[in-house]
Design a protein around this motif. Structure first.
Motif, PDB file in Angstrom:
ATOM      1  N   GLN A  37      -9.446  35.632 -19.317  1.00 18.37           N
ATOM      2  CA  GLN A  37     -10.482  34.755 -18.382  1.00 18.37           C
ATOM      3  C   GLN A  37     -10.192  33.376 -18.199  1.00 18.37           C
ATOM      4  O   GLN A  37     -10.735  32.572 -17.248  1.00 18.37           O
ATOM      5  N   ILE A  38      -9.481  32.763 -18.955  1.00 13.10           N
ATOM      6  CA  ILE A  38      -8.814  31.312 -19.117  1.00 13.10           C
ATOM      7  C   ILE A  38      -8.092  31.122 -17.661  1.00 13.10           C
ATOM      8  O   ILE A  38      -7.072  31.700 -17.467  1.00 13.10           O
ATOM      9  N   ILE A  39      -8.458  29.894 -17.037  1.00  9.35           N
ATOM     10  CA  ILE A  39      -8.071  29.865 -15.571  1.00  9.35           C
ATOM     11  C   ILE A  39      -8.447  28.227 -15.062  1.00  9.35           C
ATOM     12  O   ILE A  39      -9.428  27.819 -15.645  1.00  9.35           O
ATOM     13  N   HIS A  40      -7.686  27.682 -14.250  1.00  9.05           N
ATOM     14  CA  HIS A  40      -8.165  26.419 -13.704  1.00  9.05           C
ATOM     15  C   HIS A  40      -7.483  26.099 -12.220  1.00  9.05           C
ATOM     16  O   HIS A  40      -6.573  26.635 -12.016  1.00  9.05           O
ATOM     17  N   ASP A  41      -8.464  25.776 -11.527  1.00  5.63           N
ATOM     18  CA  ASP A  41      -8.184  25.764 -10.027  1.00  5.63           C
ATOM     19  C   ASP A  41      -7.717  27.157  -9.630  1.00  5.63           C
ATOM     20  O   ASP A  41      -6.525  27.032  -8.806  1.00  5.63           O
ATOM     21  N   PRO A  42      -8.382  28.086  -9.599  1.00  3.13           N
ATOM     22  CA  PRO A  42      -7.966  29.487  -8.927  1.00  3.13           C
ATOM     23  C   PRO A  42      -7.905  29.694  -7.611  1.00  3.13           C
ATOM     24  O   PRO A  42      -8.853  29.231  -6.727  1.00  3.13           O
ATOM     25  N   THR A  43      -6.844  30.460  -7.177  1.00  2.77           N
ATOM     26  CA  THR A  43      -6.806  30.838  -5.779  1.00  2.77           C
ATOM     27  C   THR A  43      -6.471  32.309  -5.880  1.00  2.77           C
ATOM     28  O   THR A  43      -5.578  32.772  -6.651  1.00  2.77           O
ATOM     29  N   VAL A  44      -7.247  33.236  -5.256  1.00  2.00           N
ATOM     30  CA  VAL A  44      -7.141  34.522  -5.584  1.00  2.00           C
ATOM     31  C   VAL A  44      -6.838  35.375  -4.144  1.00  2.00           C
ATOM     32  O   VAL A  44      -7.402  34.785  -3.026  1.00  2.00           O
ATOM     33  N   ILE A  45      -6.319  36.325  -4.113  1.00  5.62           N
ATOM     34  CA  ILE A  45      -6.039  37.148  -2.856  1.00  5.62           C
ATOM     35  C   ILE A  45      -6.117  38.839  -3.184  1.00  5.62           C
ATOM     36  O   ILE A  45      -5.611  38.970  -4.332  1.00  5.62           O
ATOM     37  N   GLY A  50      -2.783  46.784  -2.906  1.00  9.17           N
ATOM     38  CA  GLY A  50      -3.980  47.025  -3.556  1.00  9.17           C
ATOM     39  C   GLY A  50      -3.904  46.097  -4.861  1.00  9.17           C
ATOM     40  O   GLY A  50      -2.934  45.446  -5.187  1.00  9.17           O
ATOM     41  N   GLY A  51      -5.201  45.964  -5.384  1.00  9.19           N
ATOM     42  CA  GLY A  51      -5.364  45.213  -6.622  1.00  9.19           C
ATOM     43  C   GLY A  51      -5.580  43.561  -6.247  1.00  9.19           C
ATOM     44  O   GLY A  51      -5.413  43.270  -4.928  1.00  9.19           O
ATOM     45  N   TYR A  52      -5.678  42.786  -7.288  1.00  3.49           N
ATOM     46  CA  TYR A  52      -5.584  41.289  -6.836  1.00  3.49           C
ATOM     47  C   TYR A  52      -4.709  40.511  -7.813  1.00  3.49           C
ATOM     48  O   TYR A  52      -4.338  40.875  -8.837  1.00  3.49           O
ATOM     49  N   VAL A  53      -4.379  39.290  -7.235  1.00  2.00           N
ATOM     50  CA  VAL A  53      -3.659  38.336  -8.060  1.00  2.00           C
ATOM     51  C   VAL A  53      -4.442  36.893  -7.811  1.00  2.00           C
ATOM     52  O   VAL A  53      -4.842  36.744  -6.965  1.00  2.00           O
ATOM     53  N   ALA A  54      -4.294  36.496  -8.885  1.00  3.24           N
ATOM     54  CA  ALA A  54      -4.894  34.933  -8.967  1.00  3.24           C
ATOM     55  C   ALA A  54      -3.775  34.082  -9.561  1.00  3.24           C
ATOM     56  O   ALA A  54      -3.012  34.299 -10.680  1.00  3.24           O
ATOM     57  N   TYR A  55      -3.547  32.983  -8.964  1.00  2.00           N
ATOM     58  CA  TYR A  55      -2.733  31.951  -9.502  1.00  2.00           C
ATOM     59  C   TYR A  55      -3.436  30.528  -9.660  1.00  2.00           C
ATOM     60  O   TYR A  55      -4.759  30.381  -9.181  1.00  2.00           O
ATOM     61  N   SER A  56      -3.074  29.896 -10.514  1.00  2.00           N
ATOM     62  CA  SER A  56      -3.862  28.805 -10.943  1.00  2.00           C
ATOM     63  C   SER A  56      -3.063  27.343 -11.720  1.00  2.00           C
ATOM     64  O   SER A  56      -1.698  27.485 -11.729  1.00  2.00           O
ATOM     65  N   THR A  57      -3.608  26.256 -11.814  1.00  2.00           N
ATOM     66  CA  THR A  57      -3.052  25.022 -12.419  1.00  2.00           C
ATOM     67  C   THR A  57      -2.624  25.772 -13.878  1.00  2.00           C
ATOM     68  O   THR A  57      -3.523  26.106 -14.689  1.00  2.00           O
TER      69      THR A  57
END
Length: 321
Positions: A37-45, A50-57
């Motif tokens: 769950q740990i993340i900062h400034d998430p961008t999600v697509i 299929g499925g999802y990816v989230a990138y972050s600081t």
């Protein structure tokens, strides 16, 4: 008379309780997520595969993946090592606030490199055929700012409008700005006008992290106001305004322009969920989803992933569910 006074006091007590109850209802808790769950400034697509990816600081653009948008796994980093040019902007090659999108048959990952408290900053871009970590090819600088500029080239967010490609960006200094990009290269057009979308009326002009969404005939500008990055002492909150044109002027529901400090409060900290911000919006099965981070007051202020549905009222203004 005593009975009247008692009834009046009881009524006043009930009324006094109403604002806090209404506030609690206004700001829903994030939907439950599990795993990393740990993340900062998430961008999600949601990926084409299929499925999802989230990138972050954090890391070399930290990555999380999910098959169901509820359970998230640590997926390493977008890059194995920082591109060499990042070190022009900070000694550790530390990237901030990515933004992922899909266009022209490939994924585009925008990000910023800078140092705390300076606008000697740059926005870069990488491309990938799959959108997954480890598949990105860096394409270099998109747009830069220097200490002589009145804006700060961080926190990029892409939007397509009227057949053109635009990038909103900005943090503090003079607030939120926008430039037009070349759709072929994904980089700023030479000589592009730097449009001014939002700011605060007083120093330090604490607004950053723009994200723009088209809904109906309006463009909606979401931005993070006040202070991030201080754990439970953070005061981040998300405000929104709208415009019939992608370049503005953006106003709130009272008609106050965002360049004059306007902006409707969309989501603020409440309970254990402190400093809600660093937001982005993504589409999932025809619906809009708000992604953001909050600082968990029950876990020593650890930044965590917040996800909520973003719905739209009859008057066009968004609501977090």
């Amino acid at each position: 008379m005593r009975r009247f006074r008692l009834a009046a006091l009881l009524a006043a007590a009930v009324v006094a309780l109403l604002p806090s109850t209404a506030t609690a209802a206004t700001y829903p808790d994030p939907r439950p997520v599990t795993g990393q769950q740990i993340i900062h400034d998430p961008t999600v697509i949601r990926l084409k595969s299929g499925g999802y990816v989230a990138y972050s600081t954090g890391g070399v653009i930290g990555a999380r993946t999910s098959t169901d948008r509820e359970h998230w796994e640590d997926a390493g980093n977008a890059f194995a090592t920082p591109p060499s040019w990042w070190y022009e902007y900070n000694a550790t090659g530390d990237p901030w606030a990515p933004d992922i999108s899909y266009r022209a048959g490939r994924y585009w990952l925008y990000y910023a490199v800078s140092s705390w408290g300076t606008n000697h900053s740059a926005i870069g871009v990488a491309t990938s055929p799959t959108g997954l970590p480890g598949t990105w090819t860096d394409q270099g600088k998109v747009f830069t700012s220097e200490t002589t500029d009145t804006w700060n080239a961080i926190d990029p967010a892409l939007i397509r409008a009227d057949g053109k490609l635009w990038m909103a960006f900005g943090s503090y200094w003079s607030g939120i700005r926008m430039v037009e990009l070349d759709p072929r290269t994904g980089k700023a057009l030479p000589g592009t006008t730097v449009h001014h979308l939002a700011t605060r009326p007083d120093e330090p002009y604490a607004v950053e992290g723009p994200y723009i969404v088209k809904h109906g005939r309006y463009y909606y500008l979401f931005a993070s106001y006040d202070a991030c990055c201080s754990g439970v002492n953070s005061t981040y909150k998300i405000r929104v305004g709208r415009s019939a044109s992608v370049t503005g002027p953006y106003v709130d529901s009272t008609g106050t322009p965002m360049p004059a400090g306007g902006g409707d409060l969309l989501l603020a900290g409440h309970g254990r969920y402190i400093g809600t911000g660093g937001q982005s919006v993504f589409r999932d099965r025809g619906r809009d989803v708000l992604a953001y981070h909050y600082y968990d007051a029950e876990d020593e202020g650890t930044p965590k992933l917040g996800l909520n549905d973003l719905t739209w009222q009859k008057n066009g203004w968004p609501v977090v569910r």
